[in-house]
Enzyme design. Sequence first.
Site, PDB file in Angstrom:
ATOM      1  N   ARG A  34       0.844  -1.207   0.000  1.00 56.62           N
ATOM      2  CA  ARG A  34       0.000   0.000   0.000  1.00 56.62           C
ATOM      3  C   ARG A  34       0.875   1.252   0.000  1.00 56.62           C
ATOM      4  O   ARG A  34       1.858   1.330   0.733  1.00 56.62           O
ATOM      5  CB  ARG A  34      -0.907   0.025   1.232  1.00 56.62           C
ATOM      6  N   GLU A 103       9.685  10.144  -8.077  1.00 58.36           N
ATOM      7  CA  GLU A 103      10.321  10.488  -6.798  1.00 58.36           C
ATOM      8  C   GLU A 103      11.251   9.376  -6.325  1.00 58.36           C
ATOM      9  O   GLU A 103      12.322   9.653  -5.793  1.00 58.36           O
ATOM     10  CB  GLU A 103       9.255  10.733  -5.722  1.00 58.36           C
ATOM     11  N   VAL A 104      10.789   8.141  -6.430  1.00 57.44           N
ATOM     12  CA  VAL A 104      11.569   7.014  -5.912  1.00 57.44           C
ATOM     13  C   VAL A 104      12.205   6.287  -7.099  1.00 57.44           C
ATOM     14  O   VAL A 104      11.487   5.759  -7.963  1.00 57.44           O
ATOM     15  CB  VAL A 104      10.676   6.049  -5.103  1.00 57.44           C
ATOM     16  N   HIS A 108       8.352   1.336 -10.326  1.00 58.09           N
ATOM     17  CA  HIS A 108       7.111   0.968  -9.661  1.00 58.09           C
ATOM     18  C   HIS A 108       5.928   1.378 -10.512  1.00 58.09           C
ATOM     19  O   HIS A 108       5.979   2.364 -11.248  1.00 58.09           O
ATOM     20  CB  HIS A 108       7.003   1.584  -8.268  1.00 58.09           C
ATOM     21  N   HIS A 110       1.928   2.379 -10.004  1.00 59.56           N
ATOM     22  CA  HIS A 110       0.830   2.724  -9.100  1.00 59.56           C
ATOM     23  C   HIS A 110      -0.439   2.044  -9.624  1.00 59.56           C
ATOM     24  O   HIS A 110      -0.770   2.184 -10.814  1.00 59.56           O
ATOM     25  CB  HIS A 110       0.571   4.225  -9.088  1.00 59.56           C
TER      26      HIS A 110
HETATM   27  P1  DGP Z   1       6.588   8.367  -7.649  1.00 57.05           P
HETATM   28  O1  DGP Z   1       6.353   9.838  -7.588  1.00 57.05           O
HETATM   29  O2  DGP Z   1       5.906   7.735  -8.820  1.00 57.05           O
HETATM   30  O3  DGP Z   1       8.073   8.007  -7.553  1.00 57.05           O
HETATM   31  O4  DGP Z   1       5.829   7.764  -6.386  1.00 57.05           O
HETATM   32  C1  DGP Z   1       6.446   7.355  -5.197  1.00 57.05           C
HETATM   33  C2  DGP Z   1       5.346   6.874  -4.270  1.00 57.05           C
HETATM   34  O5  DGP Z   1       5.954   6.189  -3.200  1.00 57.05           O
HETATM   35  C3  DGP Z   1       4.489   7.972  -3.655  1.00 57.05           C
HETATM   36  O6  DGP Z   1       3.124   7.782  -4.053  1.00 57.05           O
HETATM   37  C4  DGP Z   1       4.618   7.793  -2.142  1.00 57.05           C
HETATM   38  C5  DGP Z   1       5.200   6.403  -2.022  1.00 57.05           C
HETATM   39  N1  DGP Z   1       6.104   6.225  -0.895  1.00 57.05           N
HETATM   40  C6  DGP Z   1       7.201   6.968  -0.634  1.00 57.05           C
HETATM   41  N2  DGP Z   1       7.812   6.517   0.470  1.00 57.05           N
HETATM   42  C7  DGP Z   1       7.101   5.439   0.883  1.00 57.05           C
HETATM   43  C8  DGP Z   1       7.246   4.529   1.975  1.00 57.05           C
HETATM   44  O7  DGP Z   1       8.163   4.601   2.790  1.00 57.05           O
HETATM   45  N3  DGP Z   1       6.311   3.546   2.075  1.00 57.05           N
HETATM   46  C9  DGP Z   1       5.273   3.425   1.189  1.00 57.05           C
HETATM   47  N4  DGP Z   1       4.410   2.431   1.400  1.00 57.05           N
HETATM   48  N5  DGP Z   1       5.109   4.270   0.148  1.00 57.05           N
HETATM   49  C10 DGP Z   1       6.017   5.260   0.014  1.00 57.05           C
END
Ligand code: DGP
Length: 125
Positions: A34, A103-104, A108, A110
């Site tokens: 999630r 961001e990450v 991934h 969504h």
């Molecule tokens: P993006 O902008 O596509 O790289 O989305 C990164 C997503 O990752 C963002 O919707 C929030 C999620 N996210 C960031 N840190 C964490 C975390 O520590 N745990 C979880 N479950 N989600 C995270």
Amino acid sequence: MSYTYDDKNIFAMILRGDIPNTTVKETEHTLAFRDINPQAPVHILLIPKGKYVTADDFAANASAEEIVDFWRCYGEIAAEEGLAADGPGHRIISNAGEHGLQEVPHFHVHILGGQGLGPILTPRG
Ligand code: DGP
């Protein structure tokens, strides 16, 4: 295409078990959990366990086994979460690189659903 994987990114830490996650599904090659900041009633992140930075990195460099496992997991999750497109449906998004506002830096997807999601982009003025 050349990608440099950052082992310190937050999803690498999740895969190592350094920080907790709410797991939805796990296989040999794939993890789904999630999103910490959900943008819809259902907001799941689907990631490969391999070190791929973006969707195009994954497409070019992952094994066939990893790719099949990833997309089979996606389909199973959509069905199990009640989001199949012969029912209410859902949206998948993968932000990649600078223009995608990723961001990450671990590939991934969504998976979003549980309500009508509106237009994917605001029309350009
Ligand atoms: P993006 O902008 O596509 O790289 O989305 C990164 C997503 O990752 C963002 O919707 C929030 C999620 N996210 C960031 N840190 C964490 C975390 O520590 N745990 C979880 N479950 N989600 C995270």
